[in-house]
Design an enzyme around this catalytic site. Structure first.
Site: not given
Ligand code: NAD
Length: 326
Positions: A72, A115, A142, A204, A226, A231
Site C-alpha cells: 500500500k 480494515r 473520519h 490523533s 496510535t 502518539k
Molecule cells: P480525523 O482527523 O478524521 O479525526 C481525528 C480525531 O482525533 C478526532 O476525534 C479529533 O477530535 C481528535 N484529535 C485531533 N487532534 C487531537 C489532539 N491533538 N489530541 C487529541 N485528539 C485529537 O482522523 P481519523 O481518520 O479519524 O484517524 C484517527 C486516528 O487514527 C489518526 O491518528 C490516524 O493516524 C489513526 N489511524 C490508525 C489506523 C490503524 O490502523 N491503527 C488506521 C487509520 C488511522
C-alpha cells in the site's frame, strides 16, 4: 490474485463489494497467519517529503498462506481538504506471487477505514466479555463511524457513550449510533471509563485521554489511533495493568500504544501477545471477568493487502473491474 492482465478496482467498487463481514474475515485470517509465521510484513517506509507538509510511505508484506503479495502506497496530504479531497490518500498494488506481475490496482481509502474497523472488531470478538452492553467511543473523526458500526455487531450492546476532545464532532457518532439502533450519550472521560464495558480510542492524540483509575475491571480497550512514535491515547499505567494484545508486536513496542509503557520499563515486549495467537487457539485470551484486556491496533500492511485482495477477487468474479495491460 491470479487473473490474466491487470485489474483496476476503484474506490466506488471497493465500497460496493467489501462489506464489514468480508473485511472482518480477511483481517482475522491474516492476523492468524501472521501469528503462525505464514504471513509477514516488511519494514514500513514513512518519510516527510519536505513538500506541502506531506507524509508519504509504503506498507508491504507477503501472505504466503493466502498467496497475497503487494504494497500500500500513500500518506497524508494536509492541503487536500481545501481541494475537496481526502487528506489521507492510498492505493494498493497487488502482484502475482508466482510471476511478480502486477495483478491489481485497488483504491485504498475506503479499505483503510474498513480494515482498521475490522481490526478492533476482531479484538472485541475475541477479547471482550460476552455480557458487554455499553460501548465507549473516544474519538469522532473520519475513522470513528467505521469503528462504531463494526464494533456494534460484536456484542449485544445497548448503548454508546462517547467523548471527544472536540465535542462539536460528536453528532456524527450520535447519528450512526441511532442508525444502528443504539442509545447515545455524550459523557465525560471519567464517566466513560466508569460505564463502558468496551472502549475504542481512535484519535490523533499525543497525550493520554483515559487514565488507569477511571477504567473499571473487565473492560476491553481497543486503542486504534496510535500508529506513530510519540502518539498516545491512554495512560501508560493502564497499558501496564492490562493484558496486552496487538496486531504486530514489533510495531506495538515502537509506534503503538504500548511504546510508552515499554519506554518507562512498566511493560516488557514478551508480555504482549499477538491477537493471531488467540485467533489460532494458541493463547487463551481473556481468562477472567475482572481482567482488563487492551488491543494495541497499530495497523499493518497485510491488513490492507487482505481486504484489497478480497476487493479484486470479488470484482473479477462479478466482471466489474476495469482491465488493462502494462
Ligand atoms: P480525523 O482527523 O478524521 O479525526 C481525528 C480525531 O482525533 C478526532 O476525534 C479529533 O477530535 C481528535 N484529535 C485531533 N487532534 C487531537 C489532539 N491533538 N489530541 C487529541 N485528539 C485529537 O482522523 P481519523 O481518520 O479519524 O484517524 C484517527 C486516528 O487514527 C489518526 O491518528 C490516524 O493516524 C489513526 N489511524 C490508525 C489506523 C490503524 O490502523 N491503527 C488506521 C487509520 C488511522
Amino acid at each position: 490474485m491470479k487473473s490474466d492482465g491487470l485489474l483496476i478496482v476503484g474506490e466506488d467498487l471497493c465500497e460496493k463489494l467489501v462489506g464489514r463481514q468480508q473485511a472482518f474475515d480477511a483481517v482475522q485470517a491474516v492476523f492468524g497467519a501472521m501469528a503462525k509465521g505464514g504471513a509477514w510484513n516488511f519494514p514500513v517506509i514513512r518519510e516527510a517529503l519536505g513538500h506541502a507538509d506531506v507524509l508519504y510511505g509504503f506498507k508491504s508484506g507477503f501472505d504466503r498462506d493466502g498467496q497475497v503479495l503487494g504494497l500500500k502506497s500513500g500518506g497524508y496530504w494536509p492541503g487536500n481538504a481545501a481541494k475537496g479531497l481526502t487528506n489521507h490518500q492510498s492505493t494498493v498494488f497487488l502482484f502475482d506471487p508466482d510471476t511478480g506481475r502486477l495483478s491489481a490496482l485497488v483504491g485504498g481509502n475506503y479499505l483503510t477505514a474498513v480494515r482498521t474497523a475490522a481490526s478492533s472488531a476482531v479484538s472485541i470478538a475475541h477479547l471482550a466479555r460476552q455480557d458487554a452492553r455499553v460501548l465507549g467511543m473516544v474519538g469522532a473523526g473520519h475513522q470513528s463511524t467505521f469503528q462504531l458500526r463494526a464494533a456494534a455487531e460484536q456484542r449485544d450492546f445497548e448503548k454508546v457513550i462517547a467523548w471527544n476532545p472536540h465535542p462539536d464532532m460528536l453528532p456524527r457518532l450520535a447519528a450512526v449510533a441511532t442508525e444502528v439502533g443504539l442509545e447515545f450519550e455524550a459523557v465525560s472521560q471519567q464517566e466513560l471509563g466508569a460505564q463502558a464495558d468496551v472502549i475504542i480510542t481512535i484519535t490523533s492524540a499525543f497525550e493520554p485521554l483515559l487514565m488507569k483509575d477511571w477504567i473499571k475491571p473487565g473492560t476491553h480497550l481497543a486503542c486504534m489511533g496510535t500508529d506513530t512514535k510519540g502518539k498516545q491515547e491512554v495512560d501508560a499505567d493502564l497499558v501496564a495493568a492490562a493484558t496486552v494484545f496487538t496486531d504486530e508486536v514489533a510495531q506495538s513496542v515502537t509506534i503503538g500504544e504500548a511504546q510508552h509503557a515499554i519506554n518507562l520499563g512498566a511493560l516488557t515486549e514478551d508480555a504482549i501477545a499477538p491477537i493471531g495467537a488467540v485467533i489460532n487457539g494458541d493463547h487463551p485470551g481473556r481468562t477472567s471477568d475482572d481482567q482488563i484486556t487492551l488491543f494495541d491496533g497499530t495497523g499493518v500492511g497485510l491488513q490492507d493487502l487482505a481486504v484489497a485482495s478480497v476487493a479484486a477477487r470479488l470484482a473479477e468474479e462479478a466482471d466489474l473491474a476495469q482491465r488493462a495491460t502494462l
